[in-house]
Each structure stands twice: as C-alpha cells, then as structure tokens.
Design a protein around this motif. Sequence first.
Motif, PDB file in Angstrom:
ATOM      1  N   THR A   1     -87.652   4.573 -78.101  1.00  0.00           N
ATOM      2  CA  THR A   1     -87.875   3.924 -76.822  1.00  0.00           C
ATOM      3  C   THR A   1     -89.241   4.483 -76.259  1.00  0.00           C
ATOM      4  O   THR A   1     -89.704   3.884 -75.597  1.00  0.00           O
ATOM      5  CB  THR A   1     -86.674   4.868 -75.677  1.00  0.00           C
ATOM      6  OG1 THR A   1     -86.631   6.249 -75.760  1.00  0.00           O
ATOM      7  CG2 THR A   1     -85.710   4.153 -75.898  1.00  0.00           C
ATOM      8  N   ILE A   2     -89.682   5.559 -76.818  1.00  0.00           N
ATOM      9  CA  ILE A   2     -90.900   5.881 -76.017  1.00  0.00           C
ATOM     10  C   ILE A   2     -92.095   5.358 -76.462  1.00  0.00           C
ATOM     11  O   ILE A   2     -92.956   4.910 -76.051  1.00  0.00           O
ATOM     12  CB  ILE A   2     -91.471   7.376 -76.381  1.00  0.00           C
ATOM     13  CG1 ILE A   2     -90.141   8.822 -75.375  1.00  0.00           C
ATOM     14  CG2 ILE A   2     -92.996   8.265 -76.176  1.00  0.00           C
ATOM     15  CD1 ILE A   2     -90.290  10.266 -75.842  1.00  0.00           C
ATOM     16  N   ASN A   3     -91.750   5.129 -78.022  1.00  0.00           N
ATOM     17  CA  ASN A   3     -93.095   4.208 -78.700  1.00  0.00           C
ATOM     18  C   ASN A   3     -93.096   2.787 -77.875  1.00  0.00           C
ATOM     19  O   ASN A   3     -93.802   2.362 -77.811  1.00  0.00           O
ATOM     20  CB  ASN A   3     -92.588   3.675 -80.504  1.00  0.00           C
ATOM     21  CG  ASN A   3     -93.709   3.277 -80.607  1.00  0.00           C
ATOM     22  OD1 ASN A   3     -94.307   3.784 -80.891  1.00  0.00           O
ATOM     23  ND2 ASN A   3     -92.697   1.839 -81.642  1.00  0.00           N
ATOM     24  N   ILE A   4     -91.681   2.155 -77.381  1.00  0.00           N
ATOM     25  CA  ILE A   4     -91.640   0.654 -77.685  1.00  0.00           C
ATOM     26  C   ILE A   4     -92.047   0.977 -75.731  1.00  0.00           C
ATOM     27  O   ILE A   4     -92.859  -0.530 -75.200  1.00  0.00           O
ATOM     28  CB  ILE A   4     -90.248   0.309 -77.100  1.00  0.00           C
ATOM     29  CG1 ILE A   4     -89.466   0.310 -78.177  1.00  0.00           C
ATOM     30  CG2 ILE A   4     -90.836  -0.677 -75.898  1.00  0.00           C
ATOM     31  CD1 ILE A   4     -88.205  -0.124 -77.852  1.00  0.00           C
ATOM     32  N   GLU A   5     -92.111   1.909 -74.497  1.00  0.00           N
ATOM     33  CA  GLU A   5     -92.876   1.939 -73.281  1.00  0.00           C
ATOM     34  C   GLU A   5     -94.193   2.165 -73.663  1.00  0.00           C
ATOM     35  O   GLU A   5     -95.064   1.648 -72.687  1.00  0.00           O
ATOM     36  CB  GLU A   5     -92.446   3.832 -72.173  1.00  0.00           C
ATOM     37  CG  GLU A   5     -90.911   3.031 -71.956  1.00  0.00           C
ATOM     38  CD  GLU A   5     -90.396   4.781 -71.999  1.00  0.00           C
ATOM     39  OE1 GLU A   5     -91.255   5.781 -71.911  1.00  0.00           O
ATOM     40  OE2 GLU A   5     -89.161   4.755 -71.391  1.00  0.00           O
ATOM     41  N   ARG A   6     -95.346   2.515 -74.545  1.00  0.00           N
ATOM     42  CA  ARG A   6     -96.147   2.742 -75.027  1.00  0.00           C
ATOM     43  C   ARG A   6     -97.153   1.910 -75.360  1.00  0.00           C
ATOM     44  O   ARG A   6     -97.811   1.432 -74.689  1.00  0.00           O
ATOM     45  CB  ARG A   6     -96.659   4.460 -75.892  1.00  0.00           C
ATOM     46  CG  ARG A   6     -96.631   5.458 -75.637  1.00  0.00           C
ATOM     47  CD  ARG A   6     -96.662   6.395 -76.509  1.00  0.00           C
ATOM     48  NE  ARG A   6     -96.208   8.007 -76.717  1.00  0.00           N
ATOM     49  CZ  ARG A   6     -96.243   8.439 -77.449  1.00  0.00           C
ATOM     50  NH1 ARG A   6     -96.564   8.601 -78.677  1.00  0.00           N
ATOM     51  NH2 ARG A   6     -96.158  10.112 -77.075  1.00  0.00           N
ATOM     52  N   LEU A   7     -96.475   1.172 -75.671  1.00  0.00           N
ATOM     53  CA  LEU A   7     -96.945  -1.100 -76.461  1.00  0.00           C
ATOM     54  C   LEU A   7     -97.023  -1.402 -74.976  1.00  0.00           C
ATOM     55  O   LEU A   7     -98.032  -2.132 -74.992  1.00  0.00           O
ATOM     56  CB  LEU A   7     -95.778  -1.521 -77.230  1.00  0.00           C
ATOM     57  CG  LEU A   7     -95.417  -0.524 -78.675  1.00  0.00           C
ATOM     58  CD1 LEU A   7     -94.570  -1.013 -79.486  1.00  0.00           C
ATOM     59  CD2 LEU A   7     -96.973  -0.562 -79.719  1.00  0.00           C
ATOM     60  N   VAL A   8     -95.217  -1.104 -73.977  1.00  0.00           N
ATOM     61  CA  VAL A   8     -95.319  -2.027 -72.973  1.00  0.00           C
ATOM     62  C   VAL A   8     -96.818  -1.880 -72.635  1.00  0.00           C
ATOM     63  O   VAL A   8     -97.279  -2.349 -71.308  1.00  0.00           O
ATOM     64  CB  VAL A   8     -94.471  -2.363 -72.141  1.00  0.00           C
ATOM     65  CG1 VAL A   8     -94.569  -2.595 -71.129  1.00  0.00           C
ATOM     66  CG2 VAL A   8     -93.534  -2.234 -72.819  1.00  0.00           C
TER      67      VAL A   8
END
Length: 400
Positions: free
Chosen positions: A393-400
């Motif tokens: 989830t942290i990785n996806i938030e960074r991508l967004v």
Amino acid sequence: MPANDIQDADLQGMSSLQLIVLYRQRDYSIREILGVMAIRHGKITSERSMFRVLRRYRLTRGQSQHSLEEIIQGILLELSASGENAGYRQMRQRLLINHGLAATFEMVRLILGLIDPQGVALMQAGRLRRRIYINNGPNFAIHFDKLKPYGLSIHGAVDGFSRRVLWLKCCDSNKKPMYISSFYLDCIREINGIPVQVYGDGGTENSIVRDAQMALRWTDADQYQGILSFVYVSSNRNVRIERFWRSLREMCGNVWMNHFKDMSDFGLLDTSDSVHLECIRYSFLPVISKDLNEVCNIWNTHRVRRNNRISCPAGKPEVLFFQPEVYSARDCKISLVDNRELHDVEREYSQRPPELGVSQEFLTIARAAVEDLNLQYQPRNREEGTKLFAAITINIERLV
C-alpha cells in the motif's frame, strides 16, 4: 359474547348491568368492579346490587364454573391456536377472556396435565416448546450462506443431517452467482449425486444454484422434485449454517476480525479504499484459506453432542455423513443419471474465483512491488501478511 370481542370504544355505551357482567368475565373482583365503574365509567352502584346481578347470571364464585365439556373444548381451542406454551394460570385467564368460560385453577391444571403432559413438563422445566429439526439422512438437505468481513467473502455449506462442512471457501466477491455455482457443482461431483433439497437465502447470487438444482431434479418423481428442491429461507432461519458461523468465529474468525480492526484503528487499513481491500485479499487470502481448511478438518472430525431439539443423532460429522447406516439412516442423494447435463451447467454457468482474489491489473502492480522491495511473495501468517500489506500500500501510494 366472549369478553375479548368487546372493544374499549364499545364500553361507553354499556349499561351498568352489562359492565358488571363483562368485568366479572374478565376475572375482576367485586371491589375492582366497583372501582373501575366509578372511576372510568362514572357509574355508582352498591355491592348488594352487584351481588344480585352476579347471582342472576351465575357469576358468583360458587356458581361460576362451567361444565367440564365446555372447559375441555375451550382448552383444546387454545392449544390449537397460540396457547401451547401457556401454563394453567394463563390458560384459565384465556378461557375467561377469549371464551367467557369460568373454571378453577385446579380444574384447568388437571385437564392440562391429561391433555398436554409434554407441554406441562416443559413449563415445569421453564422451557418453551420449540420446533424440532427433522432430517432423513446425509444429502437430504444442505444449507449454504456467505459472510463478507473486510472485503473477504467466505462461502460455506453444511449437510443438515451430519453437520459436515461441504465447502468453505474464501474469495473476492459474494455477489457473483457463478462462483457459488462452482462450489455447488464441485460438491455434486464429490458426493456423486444431487441433494434432495438445498436451502439458501433470496439473494441474486444464489440464482444459478437455484436454477441448476431445479433443473437437475426436474424429472424426479419424489415429493421434493423440481421447484420444491430449492427452498428460499432467510439467514436467521437457516439454522444449520448460522450455527456453524458461530463456531467458525470461535475457531478462527474472531482472531482475524480483531486483527483487521486493529489495523483499522492504527490507520493502516481503510475499508472504504478499494485498493486497500484488494491488498487485503492479496496479502491475507492464502493464509485465511489455509485456516479455513484446518477448520473444516477439525469440525468434520469433532464429536457433535446430542440435542433434544433435532432428530439427527450425535457423533462425528464425517462418520455420520459417510456411514449413516450405523445410525439407522441412509444416504438420500439422488443419483446422477446423465453427467452431460452437469457438464453443460458447469461450462456455461460456473466460474472459479481468482486464486488470490484480485484483478489482473492489481496483481501486476503487487508483484512488481514485491520484486522491487524483495518481499516474501507467499505470507505464512498474520504478521508476514501485515508486513506485505503495509509495504504494497505504501508503494502504491508513492506511485500515485
């Protein structure tokens, strides 16, 4: 006229004589009648006048008891209606109010003891008379339902006779009929037959199972064939599977629910975020599925205790299911005459849920994150699943 047929609005137009008779039929004492007539109706009368009325209509204590035949008939009427759980005191009141029949407490108690000894025994034990669940044997009736906590849909089915769990699956949706159809058809293949009846709720997700069950049983000649082979029943009345959900929560469900609640309280999980729900499935579904398999093995081999409110015997669900003859029962399944119809239903109306319960797009993103962060792809417990969830989830938030 029975006293319960008189509505309160009708009391205003009654004479003093009619009111005295009415309240006496309702088992009011002399003083109670005098008081209610004076205060409620504004009618003043003397005790002597009241005694004359009561003697004339045979409503004094010595004259008030009706014939034995009338009392028995009144009790039988009450037992056939809603009075089966009434004790002798309430039954005497019912006779007075509903039928205008007067009887002593002792008379009613003795008659109830002769007419309904089972009901009297239950009343003395402080228990209500309950409906008895009847099942003829394995595969006579199966009960299925679903749960959906935290984006994880758990589907289960229980055999009504043996209480054996027939399927217990965790997937991404509780709204896709083709998923439930696949579980049902797998069960039919396992038992190599069709259950006599299937019980499920009225949700649209059960439509294919309903149609398949009716179609497979359409040409049978028994009393439950065709449309009678599927029974719509609300969740709170689908007792067999609802009782299993309670045990599931005790065995592992409560642990998982508390874990997800803790994640929400710490701000790690947002159940309103669709990405978080997909990540929950990706991170925890394999571990939960493993736990559900263990629950099935434990439940199906534990010993069910005897219950007087059901006709099914006590014992281990596996033994009850596969060896019903030991308990003077039989396997009630309907044999499959032609497997081609089953193949047609499976090909057209069945779909297995994705293994990890996520979309292909999310699967690609999650696997890329796992490789980038050098994480373990298959978590083995809650702790590893939580670490995987947080990292993705942290990785996806960074991508967004």
